[in-house]
Design a protein around this motif. Sequence first.
Motif, PDB file in Angstrom:
ATOM      1  N   LYS A  39       0.749  -1.277   0.061  1.00 47.43           N
ATOM      2  CA  LYS A  39      -0.068   0.018  -0.084  1.00 47.43           C
ATOM      3  C   LYS A  39       0.917   1.353  -0.150  1.00 47.43           C
ATOM      4  O   LYS A  39       0.406   2.226  -0.570  1.00 47.43           O
ATOM      5  CB  LYS A  39      -0.615   0.023   1.264  1.00 47.43           C
ATOM      6  N   LEU A  57      -7.755   1.984  -3.216  1.00 45.25           N
ATOM      7  CA  LEU A  57      -7.339   0.674  -3.476  1.00 45.25           C
ATOM      8  C   LEU A  57      -8.563  -0.144  -3.219  1.00 45.25           C
ATOM      9  O   LEU A  57      -8.695  -1.115  -4.156  1.00 45.25           O
ATOM     10  CB  LEU A  57      -6.315   0.269  -2.380  1.00 45.25           C
ATOM     11  N   ARG A  81     -10.552  -0.806  -6.184  1.00 46.52           N
ATOM     12  CA  ARG A  81      -9.971  -1.649  -7.248  1.00 46.52           C
ATOM     13  C   ARG A  81     -10.080  -3.066  -6.914  1.00 46.52           C
ATOM     14  O   ARG A  81     -10.261  -4.185  -7.707  1.00 46.52           O
ATOM     15  CB  ARG A  81      -8.541  -1.244  -7.448  1.00 46.52           C
ATOM     16  N   LEU A  82     -10.184  -3.390  -5.694  1.00 49.20           N
ATOM     17  CA  LEU A  82     -10.105  -4.755  -4.968  1.00 49.20           C
ATOM     18  C   LEU A  82     -11.323  -5.225  -4.720  1.00 49.20           C
ATOM     19  O   LEU A  82     -11.608  -6.579  -4.434  1.00 49.20           O
ATOM     20  CB  LEU A  82      -9.062  -4.987  -3.873  1.00 49.20           C
ATOM     21  N   ASN A  83     -12.354  -4.521  -5.058  1.00 51.40           N
ATOM     22  CA  ASN A  83     -13.851  -4.848  -4.697  1.00 51.40           C
ATOM     23  C   ASN A  83     -13.911  -5.145  -3.002  1.00 51.40           C
ATOM     24  O   ASN A  83     -14.580  -6.177  -2.817  1.00 51.40           O
ATOM     25  CB  ASN A  83     -14.285  -6.172  -5.481  1.00 51.40           C
ATOM     26  N   LEU A 141      -9.668  -3.558   3.980  1.00 48.99           N
ATOM     27  CA  LEU A 141      -8.270  -3.335   3.641  1.00 48.99           C
ATOM     28  C   LEU A 141      -7.347  -2.753   4.681  1.00 48.99           C
ATOM     29  O   LEU A 141      -6.110  -3.256   5.099  1.00 48.99           O
ATOM     30  CB  LEU A 141      -8.147  -2.458   2.511  1.00 48.99           C
ATOM     31  N   VAL A 150      -7.374 -12.025  -3.190  1.00 48.47           N
ATOM     32  CA  VAL A 150      -7.361 -10.609  -2.930  1.00 48.47           C
ATOM     33  C   VAL A 150      -6.134  -9.897  -2.891  1.00 48.47           C
ATOM     34  O   VAL A 150      -5.975  -8.535  -3.274  1.00 48.47           O
ATOM     35  CB  VAL A 150      -8.366 -10.220  -1.898  1.00 48.47           C
ATOM     36  N   VAL A 151      -5.530 -10.568  -1.932  1.00 43.97           N
ATOM     37  CA  VAL A 151      -3.945  -9.912  -1.757  1.00 43.97           C
ATOM     38  C   VAL A 151      -3.281  -9.989  -3.305  1.00 43.97           C
ATOM     39  O   VAL A 151      -2.205  -9.224  -3.257  1.00 43.97           O
ATOM     40  CB  VAL A 151      -3.235 -10.298  -0.571  1.00 43.97           C
ATOM     41  N   ARG A 156      -4.032  -9.883  -6.107  1.00 48.61           N
ATOM     42  CA  ARG A 156      -4.516  -8.589  -7.048  1.00 48.61           C
ATOM     43  C   ARG A 156      -3.738  -7.418  -6.584  1.00 48.61           C
ATOM     44  O   ARG A 156      -3.457  -6.481  -7.197  1.00 48.61           O
ATOM     45  CB  ARG A 156      -6.002  -8.673  -7.140  1.00 48.61           C
ATOM     46  N   LEU A 157      -3.935  -7.299  -5.190  1.00 45.88           N
ATOM     47  CA  LEU A 157      -3.276  -6.110  -4.667  1.00 45.88           C
ATOM     48  C   LEU A 157      -1.900  -5.960  -5.294  1.00 45.88           C
ATOM     49  O   LEU A 157      -1.431  -4.841  -5.573  1.00 45.88           O
ATOM     50  CB  LEU A 157      -3.339  -5.999  -2.975  1.00 45.88           C
ATOM     51  N   LEU A 162      -1.735  -5.028  -8.722  1.00 44.25           N
ATOM     52  CA  LEU A 162      -2.094  -3.537  -8.867  1.00 44.25           C
ATOM     53  C   LEU A 162      -0.644  -2.665  -8.387  1.00 44.25           C
ATOM     54  O   LEU A 162      -0.935  -1.717  -8.832  1.00 44.25           O
ATOM     55  CB  LEU A 162      -3.227  -3.409  -7.777  1.00 44.25           C
TER      56      LEU A 162
END
Length: 412
Positions: A18, A28, A31-33, A39, A54-55, A57-58, A61
Amino acid sequence: MPKDAAVEEFARFVRALKARDGRSYEALGRRLNVSASTLHRYCSGATVPEEFGVVDRLALLCGADEEERRALEAAWSRADRTRRPPAPEGAPASMPATAPEAVSGSDPKPAPEAASAPEAASAAEPVLAPEAVPVPEVAAGSELEPVHARVPGLPSERRRRRWGWPAVVGGALAVVGAMTLGAVLLPGKARERAAQPPAPPPLTWTVSSHLWKNGCGHTYLVERTPPPPPEAADARRWATAQGAVHGGETLVRVSVQGKGAAAVVLQALHVRVVERDAPVPWAGYRMDDGCGGAVTPRRFEVDLDRQRPVARPLDGYDASGQEGRTLPAVSFPYAVSLTEPEELLVSAAAVRCDCRWYLELDWSSEGRRGTVRIGDEDGGPFRTSGAKGRPVYGYDSVGRAWITGEESGQGG
């Protein structure tokens, strides 16, 4: 690893991602839904996500490479194990799911056919011991409790409830998947091959994203009155210290080179906008009063205001001689190698958005193909904000002060 240490290790990875990206929890999360508060709990270590996706995708990103993503997944796995209750002392690490007849019938004894299932489960025990939770005993006529064992490749218990899977089906699949996974992970060449990371791309690149048009003309948007403009070579350091944003246009130079003698064919260049906001409401500060040059280099032009921006190749022009000559636009595909590098100059403009974006370069070489994502010097996305209607200042070197200039349609 102790529970608290494993969770904190994972939380540190997420906080670092982050911080690298620089966006807010809310931005953020969109973007990650996930929600901003969710988060934040990942970053603080209050919660470990149920799924690694999910992490992951983070990480993508925020521009993480393959090695960082593998380390993140390992940290998530260690933290994820801490959420599950330990197996009772003496209990087997995994047990077969009870057949449907055991749930509805009057005789609580297992069917004869199921007698060999515990031996099959125990064969996979060395692999699954850290990952499985015993299935609770079921009394005759009672409802089977859902199995909470997490087996890669199978839906989580939460998703099984959402999709309406019967608990007995989910439990049976969990055990079958666990047994299959144990067989797959037995030592051997197949396991060695699976453990090997994918080969790195056969090319390398460097990026310069604080270029000034013709070496002198550029506009930065700054929230507060900045110090005097720097030399062009110090632009990145100056802009970073002021929290400045490219106003109206960002010029990016990407130098691409192969790693070996084999040619690497560059197939296409794409633009990926990862976030759009309204233009920042800051004043513009010109690095000079404009300048011209004898050579207009060939480049790719990008309109970031479009829903799907594309990189359009444009001709350049050399007016330095008695007769000017056109510099042909870059035409894909073409090849680079260790001894034959190539430079791509990208001019990305924005009027109606504060856009964060990446370049994506498709390549192929010796039967392999792939795509590399290119961001700024720190690995994050490039950032360009519209500057239309903003007050624009130029620097008076005699009076040593910023003075009001004409408003600029695109800040430069």
